[in-house]
Design an enzyme around this catalytic site. Sequence first.
Site, PDB file in Angstrom:
ATOM      1  N   ASP A 244       3.061  39.348  24.538  1.00 41.43           N
ATOM      2  CA  ASP A 244       3.320  40.702  25.021  1.00 41.43           C
ATOM      3  C   ASP A 244       4.217  40.648  26.253  1.00 41.43           C
ATOM      4  O   ASP A 244       3.743  40.573  27.391  1.00 41.43           O
ATOM      5  CB  ASP A 244       2.031  41.486  25.299  1.00 41.43           C
ATOM      6  CG  ASP A 244       1.354  41.964  24.016  1.00 41.43           C
ATOM      7  OD1 ASP A 244       1.913  41.707  22.928  1.00 41.43           O
ATOM      8  OD2 ASP A 244       0.294  42.590  24.097  1.00 41.43           O
TER       9      ASP A 244
ATOM     10  N   TYR B 168       6.856  45.298  26.487  1.00 43.05           N
ATOM     11  CA  TYR B 168       6.249  46.592  26.148  1.00 43.05           C
ATOM     12  C   TYR B 168       7.293  47.684  25.914  1.00 43.05           C
ATOM     13  O   TYR B 168       7.022  48.863  26.091  1.00 43.05           O
ATOM     14  CB  TYR B 168       5.218  47.033  27.205  1.00 43.05           C
ATOM     15  CG  TYR B 168       3.943  46.214  27.142  1.00 43.05           C
ATOM     16  CD1 TYR B 168       3.909  44.918  27.651  1.00 43.05           C
ATOM     17  CD2 TYR B 168       2.793  46.718  26.560  1.00 43.05           C
ATOM     18  CE1 TYR B 168       2.771  44.151  27.569  1.00 43.05           C
ATOM     19  CE2 TYR B 168       1.641  45.949  26.476  1.00 43.05           C
ATOM     20  CZ  TYR B 168       1.640  44.671  26.977  1.00 43.05           C
ATOM     21  OH  TYR B 168       0.505  43.904  26.890  1.00 43.05           O
TER      22      TYR B 168
ATOM     23  N   ASN C 262       1.357  41.279  19.847  1.00 36.42           N
ATOM     24  CA  ASN C 262       1.570  42.453  18.993  1.00 36.42           C
ATOM     25  C   ASN C 262       2.726  43.324  19.485  1.00 36.42           C
ATOM     26  O   ASN C 262       3.383  43.987  18.690  1.00 36.42           O
ATOM     27  CB  ASN C 262       0.285  43.285  18.868  1.00 36.42           C
ATOM     28  CG  ASN C 262      -0.283  43.681  20.206  1.00 36.42           C
ATOM     29  OD1 ASN C 262      -0.505  42.827  21.063  1.00 36.42           O
ATOM     30  ND2 ASN C 262      -0.525  44.967  20.394  1.00 36.42           N
TER      31      ASN C 262
ATOM     32  N   HIS D  57      -2.313  34.895  20.951  1.00 38.79           N
ATOM     33  CA  HIS D  57      -2.346  36.186  21.649  1.00 38.79           C
ATOM     34  C   HIS D  57      -3.724  36.843  21.614  1.00 38.79           C
ATOM     35  O   HIS D  57      -4.252  37.267  22.629  1.00 38.79           O
ATOM     36  CB  HIS D  57      -1.282  37.123  21.090  1.00 38.79           C
ATOM     37  CG  HIS D  57      -1.173  38.386  21.876  1.00 38.79           C
ATOM     38  ND1 HIS D  57      -0.821  38.389  23.210  1.00 38.79           N
ATOM     39  CD2 HIS D  57      -1.414  39.679  21.551  1.00 38.79           C
ATOM     40  CE1 HIS D  57      -0.843  39.630  23.662  1.00 38.79           C
ATOM     41  NE2 HIS D  57      -1.200  40.433  22.685  1.00 38.79           N
TER      42      HIS D  57
ATOM     43  N   HIS E 190      -9.987  45.664  21.849  1.00 38.71           N
ATOM     44  CA  HIS E 190      -9.576  44.655  20.861  1.00 38.71           C
ATOM     45  C   HIS E 190     -10.757  43.797  20.416  1.00 38.71           C
ATOM     46  O   HIS E 190     -10.593  42.627  20.079  1.00 38.71           O
ATOM     47  CB  HIS E 190      -8.454  43.778  21.425  1.00 38.71           C
ATOM     48  CG  HIS E 190      -7.261  44.561  21.891  1.00 38.71           C
ATOM     49  ND1 HIS E 190      -6.604  45.440  21.070  1.00 38.71           N
ATOM     50  CD2 HIS E 190      -6.619  44.611  23.081  1.00 38.71           C
ATOM     51  CE1 HIS E 190      -5.603  45.987  21.736  1.00 38.71           C
ATOM     52  NE2 HIS E 190      -5.591  45.507  22.959  1.00 38.71           N
TER      53      HIS E 190
ATOM     54  N   HIS F 255      -3.789  39.687  25.312  1.00 40.39           N
ATOM     55  CA  HIS F 255      -4.117  40.891  24.537  1.00 40.39           C
ATOM     56  C   HIS F 255      -5.088  41.830  25.252  1.00 40.39           C
ATOM     57  O   HIS F 255      -4.800  43.012  25.384  1.00 40.39           O
ATOM     58  CB  HIS F 255      -4.673  40.471  23.176  1.00 40.39           C
ATOM     59  CG  HIS F 255      -4.557  41.526  22.115  1.00 40.39           C
ATOM     60  ND1 HIS F 255      -3.494  42.378  22.023  1.00 40.39           N
ATOM     61  CD2 HIS F 255      -5.384  41.845  21.069  1.00 40.39           C
ATOM     62  CE1 HIS F 255      -3.658  43.175  20.978  1.00 40.39           C
ATOM     63  NE2 HIS F 255      -4.793  42.883  20.388  1.00 40.39           N
ATOM     64  N   VAL F 256      -6.221  41.331  25.694  1.00 41.96           N
ATOM     65  CA  VAL F 256      -7.167  42.172  26.422  1.00 41.96           C
ATOM     66  C   VAL F 256      -6.724  42.169  27.887  1.00 41.96           C
ATOM     67  O   VAL F 256      -6.561  41.102  28.486  1.00 41.96           O
ATOM     68  CB  VAL F 256      -8.602  41.627  26.292  1.00 41.96           C
ATOM     69  CG1 VAL F 256      -9.570  42.477  27.096  1.00 41.96           C
ATOM     70  CG2 VAL F 256      -9.007  41.586  24.825  1.00 41.96           C
ATOM     71  N   HIS F 257      -6.542  43.367  28.464  1.00 47.78           N
ATOM     72  CA  HIS F 257      -5.939  43.457  29.796  1.00 47.78           C
ATOM     73  C   HIS F 257      -6.984  43.287  30.887  1.00 47.78           C
ATOM     74  O   HIS F 257      -7.309  44.205  31.639  1.00 47.78           O
ATOM     75  CB  HIS F 257      -5.186  44.776  29.945  1.00 47.78           C
ATOM     76  CG  HIS F 257      -4.110  44.923  28.923  1.00 47.78           C
ATOM     77  ND1 HIS F 257      -3.583  46.125  28.550  1.00 47.78           N
ATOM     78  CD2 HIS F 257      -3.482  43.992  28.165  1.00 47.78           C
ATOM     79  CE1 HIS F 257      -2.675  45.931  27.620  1.00 47.78           C
ATOM     80  NE2 HIS F 257      -2.593  44.650  27.360  1.00 47.78           N
TER      81      HIS F 257
HETATM   82 FE   LIG Z   1      -1.510  42.588  22.924  1.00 43.44          FE
END
Ligand SMILES: [Fe+2]
Length: 463
Positions: A191, A194, A228, A313, A323, A350-352
């Site tokens: 990522d 964005y 993603n 990811h 997620h 992926h998980v922020h």
């Molecule tokens: Fe992601």
Amino acid sequence: MGRLFVFLVILLNVGVMMRCNGGKTSVYVRQVDKTIDMPLDSDVFCLPPGYNAPQQVHITQGVIDGTAVIVSWVTPDEPGSSLVVYWPENTTKKKVAEGKLRTYTFFKYTSGFIYYCTIRKLEHSTKYYYEVGIGNTTREFWFITPPPVGPDVPYTFGLIGDLGQSYDSNRTLTHYENNPLKGGAVLFVGDLSYADNYPNHDNVRWDTWGRFVERNLAYQPWIWTAGNHEIDFAPEIGETKPFKPYTNRYHVPYKASGSTEPFWYSIKRASAYIIVLSSYSAYGKYTPQYKWLEDELPKVNRTETPWLIILMHSPWYNSYNYHYMEGETMRVMYEPWFVQYKVDVVFAGHVHAYERSERISNVAYNIINGQCNPIVDQSAPVYITIGDGGNLEGLATNMTEPQPSYSAYREASFGHAMFDIKNRTHAYYVWHRNQDGYAVEADKMWFFNRHWHPVDDSTTADS
Ligand SMILES: [Fe+2]
Ligand SMILES: *[C@@H]1O[C@H](CO)[C@@H](O)[C@H](O)[C@H]1NC(C)=O
Ligand SMILES: *[C@@H]1O[C@H](CO)[C@@H](O)[C@H](O)[C@H]1NC(C)=O
Ligand SMILES: *[C@@H]1O[C@H](CO)[C@@H](O)[C@H](O)[C@H]1NC(C)=O
Ligand SMILES: *[C@@H]1O[C@H](CO)[C@@H](O)[C@H](O)[C@H]1NC(C)=O
Ligand SMILES: *[C@@H]1O[C@H](CO)[C@@H](O)[C@H](O)[C@H]1NC(C)=O
Ligand SMILES: *[C@@H]1O[C@H](CO)[C@@H](O)[C@H](O)[C@H]1NC(C)=O
């Protein structure tokens, strides 16, 4: 006086963690400001001066052993020279390598002229200067090649994920740059820009991202993992080829490791063997990625590269409500291999937010036996989620309660980490939250190598 003392005690306790069913959920509460992207006229996006000046300059490792570097850049005005002129420090004899040039379109956007050039046969542990933009506006940068691959070669990797281009992203990058451990390369877990959050995936935001990160990426390699937000699949505007902007802009040395796609590949750097996997390519049995990984894992020679690190990811072990279980299908396919080959650590994004697991596995389940709980397993990797780079989507703050027993530490703050390999047995790992000073360590752990020193290195046992 008494009051002052109580106040000091409270202050000192702010960093202390709460025990839950599992490990620690940090009590640090980040002030949640809205995460917003830096506007187009921000200083970090400014164009380099000069006609057709190269911009978005970035490098990555160009071959398995680190003796090649892929240099990439973009010129805006006309197709220019794809040559890279380079020379080792303290010599005057310059060498030249020729790269390639391409452009791509995405809906109504047409890219600038994108160049990529692999410079090969570099000496190890050497500072090289290089120039791009030959013939129009020339810009000069430098990088330092890694030491030769070997079992006790120390090396410091930075870890960043889900970066984006918000004010928080800029803080994360600044904190990484100012980290006193001084990373030599970044393992990036996916990522990037964005841009796909903008109308029609406005690819101008791929360009601004490239200019923003140039200040680090032109000088040290970032090892790329696709997330993603790299898919850019947009049939509603006629864009049906996944990963189009990403693969045009970020070249990786996948062929060197026998891979057939840029989304999964491996490199060696110092004492580490790094395998990059793709959460967004087929990974089931008989697929190209499955077959490649099946052949790849037995090739890892722990006598040569003791540290086996995997990047992906989508995390397999994630106790946030974001997620949740998205990594589960890949875990089912590959986790037995990770245990069999004693992977040291798996980094995902992926998980922020931030989370670190204990060494656990969940491979006993076979549909009918009901054995579906993660168990402590000293042959298993530690799983670290480091998707807290700071993109415009903001933080994941909602966690599943109670904290699962396998989760050693979790905190919803932006930050970055360092994996500091000392020798074949020991590596120091540390995560930094952006709110602290550059040297403040928010979560840390001594990793003991699973091949050379496979003793329990869990951190919640006694603290
Ligand atoms: Fe992601
Ligand atoms: C820019 O560089 C290209 C390739 O070297 C050259 O053909 C072109 O004439 C240059 N343009 C200007 C204005 O210098
Ligand atoms: C290059 O020169 C600088 C100063 O002139 C010196 O400090 C450095 O050690 C030299 N590097 C090499 C590789 O000789
Ligand atoms: C980004 O960070 C750099 C380095 O700290 C700083 O010079 C710059 O002003 C920042 N830009 C923005 C838009 O926050
Ligand atoms: C593993 O690496 C060591 C050190 O480079 C080497 O001596 C050994 O032959 C390698 N083993 C295999 C099976 O290739
Ligand atoms: C957290 O997530 C759970 C499960 O998705 C949901 O039921 C709950 O409302 C969420 N809490 C907050 C504060 O968003
Ligand atoms: C490996 O590094 C650790 C941590 O720095 C150190 O304690 C240990 O003695 C080193 N091992 C060897 C063989 O040098």
